[in-house]
Motif scaffolding. Structure first.
Motif, PDB file in Angstrom:
ATOM      1  N   ALA A  86       0.706  -1.231  -0.002  1.00 23.50           N
ATOM      2  CA  ALA A  86      -0.027   0.122  -0.064  1.00 23.50           C
ATOM      3  C   ALA A  86       0.683   1.315  -0.082  1.00 23.50           C
ATOM      4  N   ASP A  87       2.149   1.175   0.556  1.00 28.42           N
ATOM      5  CA  ASP A  87       2.897   2.261   0.685  1.00 28.42           C
ATOM      6  C   ASP A  87       3.626   2.539  -0.517  1.00 28.42           C
ATOM      7  N   SER A  88       3.585   1.370  -1.545  1.00 25.92           N
ATOM      8  CA  SER A  88       4.271   1.596  -2.831  1.00 25.92           C
ATOM      9  C   SER A  88       5.528   0.966  -3.073  1.00 25.92           C
ATOM     10  N   ARG A  89       6.123   0.325  -1.466  1.00 30.10           N
ATOM     11  CA  ARG A  89       7.462  -0.274  -1.564  1.00 30.10           C
ATOM     12  C   ARG A  89       6.997  -1.857  -2.092  1.00 30.10           C
ATOM     13  N   GLY A  90       8.024  -2.345  -2.775  1.00 31.29           N
ATOM     14  CA  GLY A  90       8.124  -4.033  -3.202  1.00 31.29           C
ATOM     15  C   GLY A  90       8.143  -4.386  -2.019  1.00 31.29           C
ATOM     16  N   ILE A  91       7.943  -6.168  -2.160  1.00 29.98           N
ATOM     17  CA  ILE A  91       8.069  -7.031  -1.269  1.00 29.98           C
ATOM     18  C   ILE A  91       9.436  -7.654  -1.796  1.00 29.98           C
ATOM     19  N   ASP A  92      10.329  -7.705  -0.499  1.00 30.42           N
ATOM     20  CA  ASP A  92      11.713  -8.257  -0.743  1.00 30.42           C
ATOM     21  C   ASP A  92      11.410  -9.777  -0.261  1.00 30.42           C
ATOM     22  N   VAL A  93      11.989 -10.595  -0.987  1.00 31.73           N
ATOM     23  CA  VAL A  93      11.971 -11.970  -0.839  1.00 31.73           C
ATOM     24  C   VAL A  93      13.189 -12.503  -0.523  1.00 31.73           C
ATOM     25  N   PHE A  94      13.447 -12.583   0.753  1.00 36.24           N
ATOM     26  CA  PHE A  94      14.773 -13.429   1.303  1.00 36.24           C
ATOM     27  C   PHE A  94      15.832 -12.719   0.722  1.00 36.24           C
ATOM     28  N   TRP A 148      16.364 -12.168  -2.400  1.00 34.42           N
ATOM     29  CA  TRP A 148      16.666 -12.833  -3.783  1.00 34.42           C
ATOM     30  C   TRP A 148      16.161 -12.097  -4.739  1.00 34.42           C
ATOM     31  N   PHE A 149      14.959 -11.563  -4.504  1.00 34.13           N
ATOM     32  CA  PHE A 149      14.152 -10.664  -5.672  1.00 34.13           C
ATOM     33  C   PHE A 149      13.226  -9.850  -4.923  1.00 34.13           C
ATOM     34  N   THR A 150      12.689  -8.879  -5.535  1.00 32.91           N
ATOM     35  CA  THR A 150      11.536  -7.903  -5.063  1.00 32.91           C
ATOM     36  C   THR A 150      10.442  -7.823  -6.000  1.00 32.91           C
ATOM     37  N   VAL A 151       9.364  -8.185  -5.211  1.00 28.44           N
ATOM     38  CA  VAL A 151       8.242  -8.243  -5.956  1.00 28.44           C
ATOM     39  C   VAL A 151       7.435  -6.553  -5.961  1.00 28.44           C
ATOM     40  N   PRO A 152       7.269  -6.079  -6.965  1.00 33.62           N
ATOM     41  CA  PRO A 152       6.925  -4.813  -7.172  1.00 33.62           C
ATOM     42  C   PRO A 152       5.762  -4.075  -6.312  1.00 33.62           C
ATOM     43  N   GLY A 153       5.447  -3.204  -5.709  1.00 34.63           N
ATOM     44  CA  GLY A 153       4.496  -2.525  -5.188  1.00 34.63           C
ATOM     45  C   GLY A 153       3.733  -1.612  -6.038  1.00 34.63           C
ATOM     46  N   PHE A 154       2.482  -1.556  -6.037  1.00 38.80           N
ATOM     47  CA  PHE A 154       1.788  -0.729  -7.025  1.00 38.80           C
ATOM     48  C   PHE A 154       1.009   0.403  -6.235  1.00 38.80           C
ATOM     49  N   GLY A 155       1.232   0.447  -5.034  1.00 42.89           N
ATOM     50  CA  GLY A 155       0.591   1.410  -4.169  1.00 42.89           C
ATOM     51  C   GLY A 155      -0.699   1.289  -3.654  1.00 42.89           C
ATOM     52  N   GLU A 156      -1.333   2.367  -3.191  1.00 38.02           N
ATOM     53  CA  GLU A 156      -2.645   2.234  -2.474  1.00 38.02           C
ATOM     54  C   GLU A 156      -3.700   2.571  -3.772  1.00 38.02           C
ATOM     55  N   TRP A 157      -4.671   1.396  -3.861  1.00 35.84           N
ATOM     56  CA  TRP A 157      -5.726   1.782  -4.808  1.00 35.84           C
ATOM     57  C   TRP A 157      -6.992   2.017  -4.107  1.00 35.84           C
ATOM     58  N   VAL A 158      -7.181   1.592  -2.825  1.00 40.29           N
ATOM     59  CA  VAL A 158      -8.321   2.334  -2.040  1.00 40.29           C
ATOM     60  C   VAL A 158      -7.659   3.010  -0.779  1.00 40.29           C
ATOM     61  N   GLU A 159      -8.681   3.939  -0.484  1.00 41.32           N
ATOM     62  CA  GLU A 159      -8.193   4.540   0.864  1.00 41.32           C
ATOM     63  C   GLU A 159      -8.085   3.521   1.866  1.00 41.32           C
TER      64      GLU A 159
END
Length: 157
Positions: free
Chosen positions: A90-98, A100-111
């Motif tokens: 929700a804060d536009s940061r990706g998810i760092d997986v160990f 190894w790689f990062t799953v991108p974040g797309f931010g807040e879609w709803v309040e």
């Protein structure tokens, strides 16, 4: 086992305070394992659609209930993965997986996305655990009462 482990970790980590040494590590583990389980589940679904599954044993209503239970477990898993993603990104940061790689974040879609998704995530997790317990009890029933090989088939790799 990963689902039960993630549930236990999630249940434990929500009560951690800022000063706990696990305050940052527990969510990182939860998210990393969750992403890997999501990828594994998607691969499992693809495999399941390609391969013929073994014939279910039992009375017709048991077979139908078994199929419904499996469909519900997959739906719940996919919804849990989605809600977890929406909480974490929700804060536009990706998810760092160990690391190894990062799953991108797309931010807040709803309040208030992270709070809303968090409530949904918790309810879905409890629902999944309830369904897993019922599924396990049914497998034990097949083994102990019906004396068929359902449980041993489930435990084979």
């Amino acid at each position: 086992m990963a689902v039960i482990g993630l549930f236990a970790l999630g249940w434990w980590m929500v009560d951690l305070d800022y000063y706990s040494e696990w305050y940052r590590e527990a969510p990182h583990l939860h998210k990393s394992i969750g992403i890997l389980l999501a990828l594994t589940t998607l691969l499992r679904l693809l495999w399941r659609f390609k391969k013929r599954r073994p014939e279910a044993q039992g009375k017709p209503w048991e077979v139908n209930l078994s199929h419904l239970t499996h469909v519900l477990m997959y739906i719940l898993l996919l919804a849990i993965f989605t809600s977890g993603y929406l909480i974490s990104t929700a804060d536009s940061r990706g998810i760092d997986v160990f690391n190894w790689f990062t799953v991108p974040g797309f931010g807040e879609w709803v309040e208030n996305q992270e709070d809303l998704a968090g409530e949904i995530h918790e309810w879905l997790a409890w629902s999944l655990i309830g369904l897993v317990v019922l599924h396990a009890l049914a497998a034990i029933k097949h083994h102990v009462i019906d004396k068929d090989n359902t449980l041993t088939r489930m435990l084979k790799p």
